[in-house]
Scaffold this motif. Structure first.
Motif, mmCIF file in Angstrom:
data_model
loop_
_atom_site.group_PDB
_atom_site.id
_atom_site.type_symbol
_atom_site.label_atom_id
_atom_site.label_comp_id
_atom_site.label_asym_id
_atom_site.label_seq_id
_atom_site.Cartn_x
_atom_site.Cartn_y
_atom_site.Cartn_z
ATOM 1 N N MET A 1 0.848 -1.193 0.000
ATOM 2 C CA MET A 1 0.000 0.000 0.000
ATOM 3 C C MET A 1 0.882 1.240 0.000
ATOM 4 O O MET A 1 1.846 1.323 0.764
ATOM 5 C CB MET A 1 -0.897 -0.005 1.238
ATOM 6 C CG MET A 1 -1.780 1.238 1.364
ATOM 7 S SD MET A 1 -2.773 1.216 2.878
ATOM 8 C CE MET A 1 -3.844 -0.188 2.537
ATOM 9 N N PRO B 1 0.414 6.898 2.934
ATOM 10 C CA PRO B 1 -0.547 8.006 2.906
ATOM 11 C C PRO B 1 0.158 9.358 3.024
ATOM 12 O O PRO B 1 1.253 9.466 3.581
ATOM 13 C CB PRO B 1 -1.434 7.741 4.131
ATOM 14 C CG PRO B 1 -1.254 6.287 4.432
ATOM 15 C CD PRO B 1 0.152 5.964 4.043
ATOM 16 N N ILE C 1 -2.574 12.436 7.349
ATOM 17 C CA ILE C 1 -2.355 11.816 8.659
ATOM 18 C C ILE C 1 -2.433 12.871 9.758
ATOM 19 O O ILE C 1 -3.062 12.676 10.803
ATOM 20 C CB ILE C 1 -0.992 11.103 8.685
ATOM 21 C CG1 ILE C 1 -0.981 9.941 7.684
ATOM 22 C CG2 ILE C 1 -0.658 10.611 10.094
ATOM 23 C CD1 ILE C 1 0.373 9.294 7.522
ATOM 24 N N LEU D 1 -7.648 10.179 3.594
ATOM 25 C CA LEU D 1 -6.924 9.153 4.357
ATOM 26 C C LEU D 1 -7.770 7.891 4.474
ATOM 27 O O LEU D 1 -7.251 6.768 4.327
ATOM 28 C CB LEU D 1 -6.554 9.695 5.738
ATOM 29 C CG LEU D 1 -5.798 8.730 6.657
ATOM 30 C CD1 LEU D 1 -4.457 8.332 6.040
ATOM 31 C CD2 LEU D 1 -5.586 9.355 8.037
ATOM 32 N N GLU D 2 -9.064 8.047 4.740
ATOM 33 C CA GLU D 2 -9.950 6.887 4.819
ATOM 34 C C GLU D 2 -9.975 6.138 3.481
ATOM 35 O O GLU D 2 -9.970 4.903 3.445
ATOM 36 C CB GLU D 2 -11.361 7.342 5.208
ATOM 37 C CG GLU D 2 -11.468 7.847 6.642
ATOM 38 C CD GLU D 2 -12.858 8.334 6.993
ATOM 39 O OE1 GLU D 2 -13.312 8.111 8.132
ATOM 40 O OE2 GLU D 2 -13.509 8.944 6.116
ATOM 41 N N ASP E 1 -7.571 6.156 1.190
ATOM 42 C CA ASP E 1 -6.265 5.515 0.980
ATOM 43 C C ASP E 1 -6.163 4.204 1.756
ATOM 44 O O ASP E 1 -5.597 3.220 1.271
ATOM 45 C CB ASP E 1 -5.138 6.452 1.418
ATOM 46 C CG ASP E 1 -4.954 7.640 0.483
ATOM 47 O OD1 ASP E 1 -5.453 7.561 -0.659
ATOM 48 O OD2 ASP E 1 -4.325 8.638 0.890
ATOM 49 N N LEU E 2 -6.706 4.205 2.976
ATOM 50 C CA LEU E 2 -6.582 3.022 3.834
ATOM 51 C C LEU E 2 -7.726 2.026 3.626
ATOM 52 O O LEU E 2 -7.632 0.874 4.046
ATOM 53 C CB LEU E 2 -6.549 3.454 5.299
ATOM 54 C CG LEU E 2 -5.386 4.377 5.711
ATOM 55 C CD1 LEU E 2 -5.527 4.801 7.171
ATOM 56 C CD2 LEU E 2 -4.044 3.677 5.504
ATOM 57 N N VAL F 1 -10.692 2.206 5.083
ATOM 58 C CA VAL F 1 -11.401 1.974 6.348
ATOM 59 C C VAL F 1 -12.118 3.257 6.754
ATOM 60 O O VAL F 1 -11.767 4.354 6.304
ATOM 61 C CB VAL F 1 -10.447 1.544 7.487
ATOM 62 C CG1 VAL F 1 -9.809 0.211 7.181
ATOM 63 C CG2 VAL F 1 -9.381 2.608 7.740
ATOM 64 N N LEU G 1 -12.699 5.823 9.688
ATOM 65 C CA LEU G 1 -11.975 6.210 10.894
ATOM 66 C C LEU G 1 -12.868 6.872 11.931
ATOM 67 O O LEU G 1 -12.618 6.765 13.131
ATOM 68 C CB LEU G 1 -10.825 7.166 10.526
ATOM 69 C CG LEU G 1 -9.780 6.591 9.568
ATOM 70 C CD1 LEU G 1 -8.772 7.658 9.184
ATOM 71 C CD2 LEU G 1 -9.077 5.394 10.188
ATOM 72 N N ALA H 1 -11.185 0.756 13.816
ATOM 73 C CA ALA H 1 -10.035 0.952 12.926
ATOM 74 C C ALA H 1 -9.319 2.261 13.264
ATOM 75 O O ALA H 1 -8.082 2.332 13.226
ATOM 76 C CB ALA H 1 -10.501 0.958 11.469
ATOM 77 N N LEU I 1 -5.399 2.745 14.383
ATOM 78 C CA LEU I 1 -4.506 3.622 13.629
ATOM 79 C C LEU I 1 -3.915 4.706 14.519
ATOM 80 O O LEU I 1 -2.764 5.120 14.320
ATOM 81 C CB LEU I 1 -5.276 4.258 12.465
ATOM 82 C CG LEU I 1 -4.478 5.224 11.579
ATOM 83 C CD1 LEU I 1 -3.386 4.465 10.827
ATOM 84 C CD2 LEU I 1 -5.392 5.945 10.605
ATOM 85 N N SER J 1 -0.343 4.195 16.020
ATOM 86 C CA SER J 1 0.776 4.407 15.091
ATOM 87 C C SER J 1 0.912 5.880 14.716
ATOM 88 O O SER J 1 2.028 6.405 14.599
ATOM 89 C CB SER J 1 0.567 3.568 13.823
ATOM 90 O OG SER J 1 0.524 2.195 14.126
#
Length: 294
Positions: free
Chosen positions: A5, A8, A13, A46-47, A49-50, A52, A54, A67, A71, A74
């Motif tokens: 992947m 991002p 982020i 971001l959602e 890209d991932l 998911v 958030l 989720a 995240l 990290s």
């Protein structure tokens, strides 16, 4: 083999992390100097890209999904690394000089800021710091301070802020006091205990009784408007008092009383002018405070 992947965008982020820290899209947008639609698009990107979700919307508020919670661990580590990079870059030059005024509650000024200043002294030995130790809210707009450490978030759009971990207040007493009067094992044991009140005992009583402590105003034999003085009275063995774990952990011969007591949260906000983006000395001090208070 599946392609990894792509990384991002850091701006996306940062938008997610700031939204979590500030508690709303509008507050996060003010902090980052963005419009709310722009910030919303960054979080949505971001959602995407991932792959998911958030945040969940509950009425007008946001709630992290599972989720999002995963995240966040990290992302906070990435944020700390970014602050460290900023500090390292600032520390490459010893030429940062000039005066920075920091307004802080007296107890933080007394017990927390000295370690911050030791760090700053290594990074910028020519820097000058003036402490405005007060439990009132300094007016940054009138330049009473360059940076303020507050319990409340600013509302003026000209100011930017960073929310630090809560300064959760627990019950503590000196070992000498507990040796004389015994160590409480349940809430009923403090019915006749001596308490030390910060500011007005009438303001503190509802917080204590709501958490199950059987105390009245008669328990408060000592009261003061200074949190630093209140903590010194605790250290001298004069009674039980409230203090943030950050400070209590640095204090010898003081023990937590009734660990099952639900701590009283006290938010901590770092606030400064938008000049932060153009003043190296204010940026350096702000970043060190974020690092040390975090």
């Amino acid at each position: 083999m599946n392609d990894p992947m792509p990384m991002p965008d850091w701006n996306h982020i940062r938008a997610f992390l700031t939204t979590v820290e500030q508690g709303s899209l509008s507050a996060a947008a003010r902090t980052l100097g963005l419009t709310q639609p722009t910030l919303s698009r960054q979080v949505a990107a971001l959602e995407a890209d991932l792959g998911v979700l958030l945040f969940e919307r509950i009425g007008r508020s946001l709630s992290l999904t599972g989720a999002g919670q995963e995240l966040l661990v990290s992302v906070r580590a990435m944020g700390q690394a970014a602050h460290g990079l900023s500090l390292a870059a600032s520390g490459q030059s010893q030429s940062v000089d000039g005066l920075v005024r920091i307004a802080a509650m007296d107890v933080i000024a007394t017990y927390v800021l000295p370690d911050v200043f030791k760090r700053l002294q290594k990074l910028a030995p020519k820097l000058q710091i003036e402490i405005v130790a007060s439990n009132s809210i300094s007016d940054l707009m009138r330049r009473e301070a360059d940076i303020a450490i507050r319990h409340v978030a600013p509302t003026q759009p000209e100011l930017i802020s960073h929310q630090c971990p809560d300064f959760s207040a627990h019950l503590y007493a000196a070992t000498s006091y507990l040796d004389r009067y015994g160590r409480p094992t349940d809430f009923a044991d403090v019915r006749d205990a001596r308490f030390i009140g910060f500011a007005n005992a009438g303001d503190l009583l509802p917080e204590l009784t709501a958490r199950g402590l059987p105390v009245t105003s008669d328990n408060f034999g000592w009261q003061t408007s200074s949190a630093a003085i209140a903590w010194q009275l605790v250290r001298e063995g004069l009674g039980i008092g409230l203090m943030g774990k950050m400070i209590a952990d640095r204090t010898p011969d003081v023990e937590m009383v009734l660990p099952t007591f639900t701590p009283i949260p006290a938010p901590i906000w770092l606030t400064t002018h938008r000049e932060l983006h153009t003043s190296r000395r204010i940026r350096l001090v702000f970043d060190v405070l974020v690092e040390m208070l975090g």
